[in-house]
Design an enzyme around this catalytic site. Structure first.
Site, short mmCIF file in Angstrom:
data_model
loop_
_atom_site.label_atom_id
_atom_site.label_comp_id
_atom_site.label_asym_id
_atom_site.label_seq_id
_atom_site.Cartn_x
_atom_site.Cartn_y
_atom_site.Cartn_z
CG HIS A 239 -23.30 45.88 -26.41
ND1 HIS A 239 -24.14 44.79 -26.45
CD2 HIS A 239 -24.01 46.93 -26.87
CE1 HIS A 239 -25.33 45.19 -26.89
NE2 HIS A 239 -25.27 46.48 -27.15
NE ARG B 107 -30.32 51.39 -25.76
CZ ARG B 107 -29.54 50.55 -26.44
NH1 ARG B 107 -29.91 50.13 -27.64
NH2 ARG B 107 -28.38 50.17 -25.95
CD GLU C 164 -33.22 46.49 -29.56
OE1 GLU C 164 -32.09 46.51 -30.07
OE2 GLU C 164 -33.46 46.96 -28.44
CG ASP D 116 -30.17 43.39 -29.91
OD1 ASP D 116 -29.51 42.36 -29.69
OD2 ASP D 116 -30.05 44.44 -29.26
CB CYS E 104 -29.65 52.65 -34.28
SG CYS E 104 -30.56 54.10 -33.88
C1 PEP Z 1 -29.09 47.42 -31.93
O1 PEP Z 1 -29.47 46.39 -31.36
O2 PEP Z 1 -28.91 47.49 -33.16
C2 PEP Z 1 -28.82 48.63 -31.17
C3 PEP Z 1 -28.68 49.80 -31.79
O3 PEP Z 1 -28.69 48.55 -29.83
P1 PEP Z 1 -27.51 47.78 -29.08
O4 PEP Z 1 -26.42 47.55 -30.09
O5 PEP Z 1 -27.09 48.66 -27.96
O6 PEP Z 1 -28.15 46.51 -28.64
MG MG Z 2 -30.14 46.43 -29.35
#
Ligand code: PEP
Ligand code: MG
Length: 762
Positions: A377, A520, A619, A643, A690
């Protein structure tokens, strides 16, 4: 010469990534080429424009003792001809050629073929790649193209070899007087390499942030001036003591126990025998950091082994003090509220997304981390703040000192400390070029992402901060595919109130100009911790109290957010997304919470979108086999590839050590995503992909092949992705996917896609 071209390019690329330095890469590359193509001689010559000659840099087949020694002018010899023409030269029976030149001791006269191709990098000729064989048919005309391809792959490596050498010796006279006032380029000026994690380059002065360095990051480096090292050590001890005193004087309400610890630290810092031990090591040519490490670790061991619980616990204090001195040695200020007065590059072992948010300011231009993962992150946050970042740069903490001038190339993963003016100019030129490219792409803003055979793909933006919304618009996002709400939560001292949240989401929605926004619910834990929540100590936070699990345990806080989102939905197209869903029980619970909150708003006659769509993030692999049943409850699905990969492959997304295993082209990753897409399509549920893979072109190609029509990514990636989609055909993507689904490993898939997409992905 019959060899699969893809494999050799793959092997070469892998070699480049695996080598410690460019010289080593070149050596290995010529070996691979010679070996695979069964050619007798393979050499790389480097062109030096200042003296207009060529120098043998790596060879298999020629006398290796002549590396660095054979030099030839451009107007002599066949290799010179390659440079002169800036084009391949292929000759059978070279001895008979008018330009053939015999170099004493090279042994070249026996070869029957000669193929030389220029190495060109950013339109500059860097040198030549030469192949020679004993047999007349050893190389054929049809091989020229392949060799050109190889040359273009290795050109960057050659460029870096040259740049490195430039710093060491051969820079032209004019550059030697040009020094930056704050840096000393007569010191070594290293080139470091990490993992690229950004699409940008940054320039600025190195600055450490506190609490990021530890002794496992410290290694011995050669020193030249012992007195200077000892002085550095003395200074670091002094500043460490001053900092501790400062803290003691400026902190109110220090307990007696804390005061005792502070006293003990100060005493330790003034201990002459400790310092003497370190100085002795320095006089044996250890650098100050390494000498400190050795002595502190010795002391730690010693204290630990004492059979008295009080004293053995003091080993932790020793380490603390040692780290503080170390911090001062490498130049960390010990002050977390730093204001950067000039362009600054943060150097750290690792940094949490929260710390990054806390120190962000206009002068923060780039980040270099010794650790870190591509989908951490912190990286996601850095991208959204448009701050270039390079991660996994081993050795950065040993080599870079405060105030070093750095170029951080987030595209290649190279980090230059105190680069020569040539390198700076080269990068400035590239910046300019990139600006021009972006300008060109601007023309695409209002055009759809449509394949050549008419398939429309929605391109969403992933956002986290209000400022991202502007970027999403600027780069032409069709909607907001993922709004990560936890980021605004991270910086506060407490959960934001319902009204605060409503006003934030409302502003977001208003700024979206009619685009739909998928909000989200907060996803904390894992690597994002709220300072005001008491987390249990967890060995595996990503497998622990994270995301929806935590939200459902903190139900009041969760309900507050749901109410806030519902109220904000009156101001724009809103969807609610729940992260990390693992079971249908979780879905039932969130749905009932939403229904109850809707009901209470109804009773209070508060306006909101009654038809608001609810979706889940897929995920966690456990969701995939039961997705058909989950879909009965929800309106849409977002795949979180970051994830999903982490949990599917059992690879921590933040752990540099296993980053090579975090491979999106792993056949199981592709098969799993394909399965999710088909189930969603079968049940006619909207699906958005995503995560970082959604901006990687080879992945997008496969996603489109699977039948995905909506992907969401960091805003700045949108123009390039759009251009890519407009150049591919849906049918080709389907065929490629089918082929990939039969393959055995990521390497094979990668090579196949690379061959298929060619220059569309470079
Ligand atoms: C992911 O896990 O791909 C996602 C889009 O969410 P985050 O990166 O915030 O965990
Ligand atoms: Mg995620």
């Amino acid at each position: 010469m019959h060899h699969n071209q893809n494999h050799i390019l793959e092997d070469i690329l892998e070699t480049i990534t695996a080598s410690d330095n460019p010289d080593q890469s070149l050596d290995r590359i010529v070996r691979i080429i010679a070996d695979r193509f069964n050619i007798d001689v393979c050499s790389v010559y480097v062109y030096n424009p200042y003296v207009n000659n060529l120098v043998l840099k790596a060879t298999v087949g020629l006398n290796e003792a002549s590396i660095g020694i054979i030099e030839m002018d451009i107007d002599e010899g066949l290799t010179g001809l390659v440079i002169e023409n800036m084009a391949p030269v292929f000759i059978v029976n070279p001895v008979t050629h008018e330009r053939f030149k015999y170099y004493e001791g090279s042994g070249e006269e026996v070869y029957k073929t000669f193929l030389g191709v220029p190495l060109i990098y950013h339109k500059k000729v860097l040198g030549a790649l030469v192949a020679q064989t004993l047999a007349e048919e050893g190389i054929q005309k049809t091989d020229i193209h392949l060799f050109q391809n190889i040359a273009s792959q290795i050109a960057a490596t050659v460029a870096f070899t040259i740049l490195q050498e430039d710093r060491l010796q051969t820079s032209p006279p004019k550059t030697q007087s040009v020094t930056d006032e704050t840096t000393d380029i007569t010191d070594k000026s290293p080139l470091l390499r990490g993992e690229p994690a950004s699409d940008r380059v940054a320039f600025g002065y190195a600055q450490y942030i506190f609490e990021t360095i530890d002794f496992d990051q410290v290694h011995q480096i050669a020193i030249t001036d012992i007195t200077k090292e000892i002085k550095r050590l003395e200074k670091a001890f002094k500043s460490a003591a001053a900092q501790i005193k400062h803290v003691a004087e400026h902190t109110r309400g220090i307990s007696d126990q804390e005061r005792a610890i502070i006293e003990a630290h100060l005493m330790f810092l003034s201990d002459q025998s400790l310092r003497k031990k370190i100085v002795t090591k320095i006089s044996h040519n250890l650098c100050a950091e390494y000498a400190l490490k050795q002595v502190i670790l010795e002391y730690e061991e010693m204290f630990k082994s004492i059979d008295d619980p009080y004293l053995s616990e003091r080993s932790a204090d020793i380490l603390d003090i040692g780290r503080r001195v170390l911090g001062n040695l490498v130049g960390m200020s010990g002050d977390s509220d730093q204001a950067f007065t000039r362009d600054t590059i943060i150097v750290a072992s690792d940094i949490s997304p929260v710390d990054l948010l806390a120190i962000r300011q206009p002068n923060l231009k780039g980040i270099v981390l010794a650790k870190g993962g591509r989908t951490s992150h912190t990286v996601i946050m850095a991208k959204s703040l448009e701050i270039p970042i390079v991660i996994g740069v081993e050795g950065v903490l040993d080599t870079v000192r405060v105030n070093d001038y750095l170029i951080v190339d987030g595209v290649s993963g190279f980090v230059y400390a105190n680069p020569t003016p040539e390198i700076r100019q080269e990068y400035e030129r590239r910046q300019e070029e990139n600006k021009q490219t972006l300008k060109k792409l601007e023309g695409l803003r209002n055009k759809p992402a449509e394949t050549t055979d008419g398939k429309f793909i929605r391109l969403g933006a992933n956002i986290g901060l209000l400022s991202d919304m502007m970027l999403a618009r600027q780069y032409g996002a069709d909607d907001i595919g993922l709004y990560r709400t936890e980021f605004p939560f991270l910086l506060r001292k407490a959960f934001p109130s319902e009204n605060e949240q409503v006003s934030l989401y409302e502003r977001m929605l208003k700024k979206s100009n009619g685009r739909s926004v998928t909000i989200r619910t907060f996803d904390v834990g894992g690597d994002k911790f709220l300072s005001y929540v008491d987390y249990p100590k967890e060995d595996n936070p990503f497998l622990g109290w994270r995301s929806i699990r935590l939200s459902l345990d903190l139900e009041d806080v969760f309900r507050t957010q749901i109410r806030a989102i519902l109220r904000a939905s009156a101001f724009g197209k809103t969807k609610i997304l729940f992260p990390m869903i693992t079971s249908i029980e979780e879905i039932r619970r969130v749905i009932s919470i939403v229904s109850e909150e809707k009901e209470s708003l109804n009773q209070q006659s508060v306006d909101y979108d009654r038809d608001i769509k609810l979706g889940i993030m897929v995920e966690v692999p456990a969701a995939v086999p039961i997705l058909d049943r989950m879909l009965k409850y929800v309106d849409f699905v977002n795949i979180g590839t970051n994830d999903l990969m982490q949990y599917l492959l059992a690879v921590d997304r933040n752990n540099k050590k296993v980053a090579v295993h975090f491979n999106v082209l792993h056949p199981s990753v592709i098969a799993t995503i394909d399965q999710i897409v088909s189930v969603c399509n079968r049940f006619e549920k909207q699906l958005c992909i995503c995560g970082e893979a959604a901006s990687v072109k080879v992945c997008i190609f496969l996603f489109i092949g699977m039948g995905a029509t909506h992907i969401s990514m960091v805003p700045s990636a949108i123009p390039g992705v759009k251009q890519f989609i407009r150049a591919i055909a849906h049918q080709d993507a389907k065929d490629a996917l089918n082929a990939c689904l039969q393959m055995e490993d990521a390497k094979e898939i990668g090579a196949y896609l690379k061959e298929k997409l060619g220059n569309l992905i470079t």
